[in-house]
Write a protein that holds these residues in place. Structure first.
Motif, PDB file in Angstrom:
ATOM      1  N   ARG A 258       0.849  -1.190   0.000  1.00 47.19           N
ATOM      2  CA  ARG A 258       0.000   0.000   0.000  1.00 47.19           C
ATOM      3  C   ARG A 258       0.886   1.241   0.000  1.00 47.19           C
ATOM      4  O   ARG A 258       1.711   1.429   0.894  1.00 47.19           O
ATOM      5  CB  ARG A 258      -0.901   0.003   1.235  1.00 47.19           C
TER       6      ARG A 258
ATOM      7  N   LEU B 102      -4.445  -6.403  -5.149  1.00 50.12           N
ATOM      8  CA  LEU B 102      -4.314  -7.020  -3.833  1.00 50.12           C
ATOM      9  C   LEU B 102      -3.134  -6.388  -3.106  1.00 50.12           C
ATOM     10  O   LEU B 102      -2.027  -6.338  -3.647  1.00 50.12           O
ATOM     11  CB  LEU B 102      -4.087  -8.528  -3.960  1.00 50.12           C
ATOM     12  N   TYR B 103      -3.380  -5.910  -1.890  1.00 54.18           N
ATOM     13  CA  TYR B 103      -2.284  -5.371  -1.094  1.00 54.18           C
ATOM     14  C   TYR B 103      -1.532  -6.509  -0.420  1.00 54.18           C
ATOM     15  O   TYR B 103      -2.130  -7.488   0.036  1.00 54.18           O
ATOM     16  CB  TYR B 103      -2.815  -4.414  -0.025  1.00 54.18           C
TER      17      TYR B 103
ATOM     18  N   GLY C  73      -0.054  -6.268   2.377  1.00 53.12           N
ATOM     19  CA  GLY C  73      -0.583  -6.253   3.737  1.00 53.12           C
ATOM     20  C   GLY C  73       0.438  -6.396   4.842  1.00 53.12           C
ATOM     21  O   GLY C  73       0.063  -6.550   5.997  1.00 53.12           O
TER      22      GLY C  73
ATOM     23  N   THR D 145      -0.558  -1.771   9.138  1.00 52.02           N
ATOM     24  CA  THR D 145      -1.706  -2.309   9.854  1.00 52.02           C
ATOM     25  C   THR D 145      -2.677  -1.174  10.118  1.00 52.02           C
ATOM     26  O   THR D 145      -2.329  -0.181  10.771  1.00 52.02           O
ATOM     27  CB  THR D 145      -1.276  -2.948  11.187  1.00 52.02           C
TER      28      THR D 145
ATOM     29  N   LEU E 246      -9.717   1.703   9.449  1.00 50.47           N
ATOM     30  CA  LEU E 246     -10.565   0.615   8.977  1.00 50.47           C
ATOM     31  C   LEU E 246     -11.995   1.101   8.792  1.00 50.47           C
ATOM     32  O   LEU E 246     -12.649   0.788   7.795  1.00 50.47           O
ATOM     33  CB  LEU E 246     -10.515  -0.548   9.964  1.00 50.47           C
TER      34      LEU E 246
ATOM     35  N   ASN F 233     -12.143   3.215   5.650  1.00 49.50           N
ATOM     36  CA  ASN F 233     -12.166   2.402   4.434  1.00 49.50           C
ATOM     37  C   ASN F 233     -13.522   1.740   4.235  1.00 49.50           C
ATOM     38  O   ASN F 233     -14.023   1.627   3.111  1.00 49.50           O
ATOM     39  CB  ASN F 233     -11.066   1.334   4.500  1.00 49.50           C
ATOM     40  N   THR F 234     -14.118   1.275   5.339  1.00 48.96           N
ATOM     41  CA  THR F 234     -15.452   0.670   5.264  1.00 48.96           C
ATOM     42  C   THR F 234     -16.477   1.693   4.823  1.00 48.96           C
ATOM     43  O   THR F 234     -17.359   1.411   4.000  1.00 48.96           O
ATOM     44  CB  THR F 234     -15.849   0.085   6.639  1.00 48.96           C
TER      45      THR F 234
ATOM     46  N   ASN G  79     -11.866  -5.378  -1.154  1.00 50.17           N
ATOM     47  CA  ASN G  79     -11.938  -6.756  -0.668  1.00 50.17           C
ATOM     48  C   ASN G  79     -12.665  -6.720   0.662  1.00 50.17           C
ATOM     49  O   ASN G  79     -12.162  -6.162   1.640  1.00 50.17           O
ATOM     50  CB  ASN G  79     -10.533  -7.348  -0.507  1.00 50.17           C
TER      51      ASN G  79
ATOM     52  N   ARG H 241     -13.072  -8.857   2.880  1.00 55.98           N
ATOM     53  CA  ARG H 241     -12.370  -9.499   3.993  1.00 55.98           C
ATOM     54  C   ARG H 241     -11.401  -8.530   4.669  1.00 55.98           C
ATOM     55  O   ARG H 241     -11.175  -8.609   5.879  1.00 55.98           O
ATOM     56  CB  ARG H 241     -11.628 -10.745   3.507  1.00 55.98           C
ATOM     57  N   ASP H 242     -10.833  -7.607   3.894  1.00 55.97           N
ATOM     58  CA  ASP H 242      -9.953  -6.596   4.484  1.00 55.97           C
ATOM     59  C   ASP H 242     -10.710  -5.680   5.438  1.00 55.97           C
ATOM     60  O   ASP H 242     -10.110  -5.043   6.309  1.00 55.97           O
ATOM     61  CB  ASP H 242      -9.308  -5.743   3.390  1.00 55.97           C
ATOM     62  N   LEU H 243     -12.019  -5.604   5.270  1.00 60.60           N
ATOM     63  CA  LEU H 243     -12.855  -4.740   6.107  1.00 60.60           C
ATOM     64  C   LEU H 243     -13.470  -5.496   7.277  1.00 60.60           C
ATOM     65  O   LEU H 243     -14.245  -4.934   8.052  1.00 60.60           O
ATOM     66  CB  LEU H 243     -13.967  -4.114   5.258  1.00 60.60           C
TER      67      LEU H 243
END
Length: 393
Positions: A128, A143-144, A146, A150, A156, A159-160, A195, A197-199
């Motif tokens: 990122r 795809l990051y 990651g 963090t 988070l 981003n959501t 993604n 799942r990242d959220l």
């Protein structure tokens, strides 16, 4: 059933931390849901002690190790060889539909765009960074890795917040019920790094169910799922899980309705410090300087931080340029966290009153940038209530 064919290329020397954290193995597992990996190539100077240790694991995973000698010290030439090989495979093996490029600090946007012009699907993989934020627009999916960053709770949630906004905008533009696959593809076309799942959501359905303005239903005959905007957008009663977490999510959605966009403490503080030390600048200039000084902040994060600073009256118009452009400066003698928190709460209180949503002090703490004991929180609430009354007077 004929499965999609995938070619995977890794620039090892730019992703050593990712490789140390089992990145290729996890990536291969994720790609297996798309199709069959028929090309696996890893590029690097294998005489370099920093990457020699990865050879055994990459060999176990079926990679062909491509050696690139670097004639100039500290100059990675793998990206040139990788680009040549990708185009070669795209021309000579037309059956490959997906090209996956795991890279680091090189800008492969021209290559990604060329592959898209050839009708290929492109997945970018990388850390990122401001570069990845520009590169990902040329990909079908990004795809990051990651491992470098963090996300904090506020980041988070920010981003959501962006992802929920995007889902709503696509459904609003479509003005009809959409299959979930169509909705997700639409989101990926705008933000290829999306993604769920990242959220923190197990599935795309779970993500959509968390958005109160969206209704998700299943067709009884063919069992397919669809999504549509609800006729009304309720304030967000708790659907599941912890009551306090549900209230926090409800407050965040109410703030979005009041045009208050969440961002991380890091983004807010970095942009604040930059504007404080460079007064009498246009917003465009502040944004440009922030991009230069930060290796992690994206343009979206910088813009959201600027909006918060302006709406909190932390950043104010202090003059005009010769061309009539507004020049902005930081208001003197203020407590940043408290000033922003008071402005945010005043908007939240207004939205809660309009929607009949209760105020729980414990849940408010999760939204705030500052840390407050009980007495300080009471004073902050009084300050926010006074701001709300003044705004509505």
């Amino acid at each position: 059933m004929d499965r999609s064919k995938i070619a995977l290329f890794i620039d090892v020397e730019n992703l050593t931390h990712w490789l140390k954290n089992n990145g290729p193995d996890l990536l291969i597992t994720e790609l297996s849901a798309i199709g069959q990996l028929i090309v696996r190539r890893a590029y690097g100077n294998w005489g370099n002690p920093c990457v020699q240790g990865f050879q055994s694991e990459l060999n176990r995973l079926g990679f062909e190790l491509i050696h690139n000698f670097h004639p100039v010290s500290k100059k990675n030439s793998s990206d040139i060889q990788l680009t040549i090989d990708v185009i070669d495979y795209a021309h000579n093996l037309p059956g490959i539909q997906w090209f996956v490029l795991a890279t680091g600090d090189s800008d492969f946007s021209p290559l990604f765009r060329k592959l898209r012009e050839m009708g290929k699907e492109v997945i970018g993989v990388g850390p990122r960074s401001p570069l990845s934020e520009s590169v990902k627009t040329s990909c079908s999916k990004y795809l990051y890795t990651g491992t470098e960053h963090t996300a904090s709770k506020k980041e988070l949630r920010s981003n959501t917040d962006d992802a929920m906004d995007l889902a709503e905008k696509i459904l609003r533009a479509a003005d009809q019920t959409l299959p979930l696959s169509t909705l997700k593809n639409g989101m990926l076309s705008v933000d290829s790094a999306f993604n769920e799942r990242d959220l923190g959501y197990r599935s795309f359905i779970d993500f959509l169910k968390a958005i109160d303005s969206i209704e998700v239903t299943q067709d009884g005959k063919n069992k397919s799922w669809t999504a549509t905007l609800k006729g009304s957008d309720p304030a967000g009663e708790a659907r599941e899980g912890n009551l306090q977490d549900s209230l926090v999510r409800s407050y965040e959605r109410l703030l979005r309705k009041k045009q208050w966009r969440l961002t991380s403490s890091k983004a807010l503080n970095e942009v604040y410090q930059l504007a404080r030390h460079h007064p009498q600048q246009s917003k465009e200039r502040i944004t440009e300087e922030a991009r230069k000084h930060s290796q992690m902040l994206t343009s979206v994060e910088i813009n959201k931080a600027l909006i918060i600073l302006v709406r909190s009256k932390v950043l104010r118009v202090s003059g005009f340029s010769d061309a009539g452009e507004k020049l902005w400066s930081i208001a003197p003698e203020l407590n940043l966290a408290r000033t922003v928190d008071a402005a945010m709460l005043s908007r939240l209180f207004s939205a809660c009153r309009e929607n009949g949503t209760k105020i729980e002090k414990a849940a408010l703490r999760d939204l705030l940038y500052g840390k407050y004991d009980d007495n300080a929180l009471e004073q902050l609430i009084e300050q926010a209530s006074a701001l709300q009354e003044k705004a509505e007077a």
